[in-house]
Scaffold this motif. Structure first.
Motif, PDB file in Angstrom:
ATOM      1  N   VAL A 229       0.876  -1.173   0.000  1.00  0.00           N
ATOM      2  CA  VAL A 229       0.000   0.000   0.000  1.00  0.00           C
ATOM      3  C   VAL A 229       0.910   1.218   0.000  1.00  0.00           C
ATOM      4  CG1 VAL A 229      -1.731   1.292   1.300  1.00  0.00           C
ATOM      5  CG2 VAL A 229      -1.777  -1.197   1.327  1.00  0.00           C
ATOM      6  N   GLY A 230       0.563   2.225  -0.756  1.00  0.00           N
ATOM      7  CA  GLY A 230       1.398   3.420  -0.805  1.00  0.00           C
ATOM      8  C   GLY A 230       0.582   4.686  -0.998  1.00  0.00           C
ATOM      9  N   VAL A 231       1.295   5.766  -1.153  1.00  0.00           N
ATOM     10  CA  VAL A 231       0.709   7.063  -1.489  1.00  0.00           C
ATOM     11  C   VAL A 231       1.561   7.658  -2.601  1.00  0.00           C
ATOM     12  CG1 VAL A 231      -0.295   7.518   0.773  1.00  0.00           C
ATOM     13  CG2 VAL A 231       2.021   8.262   0.303  1.00  0.00           C
ATOM     14  N   GLY A 232       0.944   8.454  -3.442  1.00  0.00           N
ATOM     15  CA  GLY A 232       1.722   9.014  -4.534  1.00  0.00           C
ATOM     16  C   GLY A 232       0.990  10.109  -5.270  1.00  0.00           C
TER      17      GLY A 232
ATOM     18  N   ASP B  77      -0.516  16.863 -20.420  1.00  0.00           N
ATOM     19  CA  ASP B  77      -1.503  17.892 -20.767  1.00  0.00           C
ATOM     20  C   ASP B  77      -1.890  18.736 -19.545  1.00  0.00           C
ATOM     21  OD1 ASP B  77      -3.090  16.202 -19.279  1.00  0.00           O
ATOM     22  OD2 ASP B  77      -4.585  15.879 -20.830  1.00  0.00           O
ATOM     23  N   ASP B  78      -1.051  18.780 -18.535  1.00  0.00           N
ATOM     24  CA  ASP B  78      -1.204  19.583 -17.318  1.00  0.00           C
ATOM     25  C   ASP B  78      -2.228  19.036 -16.336  1.00  0.00           C
ATOM     26  OD1 ASP B  78       0.776  21.311 -18.150  1.00  0.00           O
ATOM     27  OD2 ASP B  78      -0.622  22.707 -19.077  1.00  0.00           O
ATOM     28  N   ASP B  79      -2.765  17.849 -16.533  1.00  0.00           N
ATOM     29  CA  ASP B  79      -3.652  17.210 -15.575  1.00  0.00           C
ATOM     30  C   ASP B  79      -2.784  16.582 -14.488  1.00  0.00           C
ATOM     31  OD1 ASP B  79      -6.131  16.604 -14.670  1.00  0.00           O
ATOM     32  OD2 ASP B  79      -6.513  14.974 -16.081  1.00  0.00           O
ATOM     33  N   PHE B  80      -3.213  16.635 -13.227  1.00  0.00           N
ATOM     34  CA  PHE B  80      -2.423  16.063 -12.135  1.00  0.00           C
ATOM     35  C   PHE B  80      -3.333  15.677 -10.980  1.00  0.00           C
ATOM     36  CE2 PHE B  80      -2.704  20.571 -11.381  1.00  0.00           C
ATOM     37  CZ  PHE B  80      -2.955  20.671 -10.017  1.00  0.00           C
ATOM     38  N   GLY B  81      -2.760  14.915 -10.023  1.00  0.00           N
ATOM     39  CA  GLY B  81      -3.547  14.519  -8.867  1.00  0.00           C
ATOM     40  C   GLY B  81      -2.762  13.626  -7.927  1.00  0.00           C
ATOM     41  N   ALA B  82      -3.472  13.114  -6.935  1.00  0.00           N
ATOM     42  CA  ALA B  82      -2.902  12.213  -5.930  1.00  0.00           C
ATOM     43  C   ALA B  82      -3.486  10.820  -6.142  1.00  0.00           C
ATOM     44  CB  ALA B  82      -3.239  12.723  -4.537  1.00  0.00           C
ATOM     45  N   ARG B  83      -2.758   9.789  -5.682  1.00  0.00           N
ATOM     46  CA  ARG B  83      -3.249   8.432  -5.820  1.00  0.00           C
ATOM     47  C   ARG B  83      -2.779   7.563  -4.665  1.00  0.00           C
ATOM     48  NH1 ARG B  83      -0.167   5.974 -11.105  1.00  0.00           N
ATOM     49  NH2 ARG B  83       1.777   5.369 -10.119  1.00  0.00           N
ATOM     50  N   VAL B  84      -3.472   6.442  -4.469  1.00  0.00           N
ATOM     51  CA  VAL B  84      -3.145   5.487  -3.407  1.00  0.00           C
ATOM     52  C   VAL B  84      -2.986   4.113  -4.063  1.00  0.00           C
ATOM     53  CG1 VAL B  84      -3.933   4.401  -1.276  1.00  0.00           C
ATOM     54  CG2 VAL B  84      -4.480   6.803  -1.720  1.00  0.00           C
ATOM     55  N   PRO B  85      -1.738   3.687  -4.352  1.00  0.00           N
ATOM     56  CA  PRO B  85      -1.548   2.387  -4.994  1.00  0.00           C
ATOM     57  C   PRO B  85      -1.782   1.230  -4.012  1.00  0.00           C
ATOM     58  CG  PRO B  85       0.560   3.494  -4.702  1.00  0.00           C
ATOM     59  CD  PRO B  85      -0.497   4.434  -4.238  1.00  0.00           C
TER      60      PRO B  85
END
Length: 134
Positions: free
Chosen positions: A76-79, A85-93
């Motif tokens: 489990v992680g965070v990232g 195209d300048d889209d971005f965000g956070a994710r939890v693998p």
């Protein structure tokens, strides 16, 4: 766009400098940001650079199943991720690792994503990759 490119370049240089000090370096290919190159350092920091963008994951917790018949370990992680195209965000693998031999590793993950560009939106992404440890 230029800021994103500079950020990715600086992160890559930092990872490369750290990897020279630590022999636990893995490199490989993945389908994450479309076709991607993967650099994993110390079994904890995963950098992904692909056709569609870049991503970084910090693997916060690893574990194994208490069954010897299951060849997988979990993590489990965070990232975060950014597209060209300048889209971005956070994710939890949330993923599974399969250690094929001492040097070859296959992983698969799903990652709930929070898109932060323009409007806030929840998404679900996935990745599949192969890494080789030097």
């Amino acid at each position: 766009m230029k800021k994103l490119g500079m950020t990715v370049a600086l992160l890559s240089l930092s990872a490369g400098a750290y990897a020279q000090q630590d022999p636990n370096l893995k490199v490989g290919l993945a389908v994450d940001q479309q076709l991607s190159a993967v650099l994993e350092v110390n079994n904890q920091y995963r950098f992904t650079l692909g056709n569609q963008g870049a991503a970084f994951d910090y693997i916060a917790k690893r574990g194994s199943f208490n069954n010897p018949d299951v060849p997988f370990d979990w993590y489990v992680g965070v990232g975060g991720w950014a597209e060209w195209d300048d889209d971005f965000g956070a994710r939890v693998p949330l993923g599974l690792d399969w250690q094929i031999n001492q040097n070859l590793n296959v992983y698969g993950q799903v990652h709930p994503e929070l898109q932060l560009h323009d409007d806030t939106e929840l998404q679900l992404g996935a990745a599949l990759g192969v890494t080789y440890r030097f």
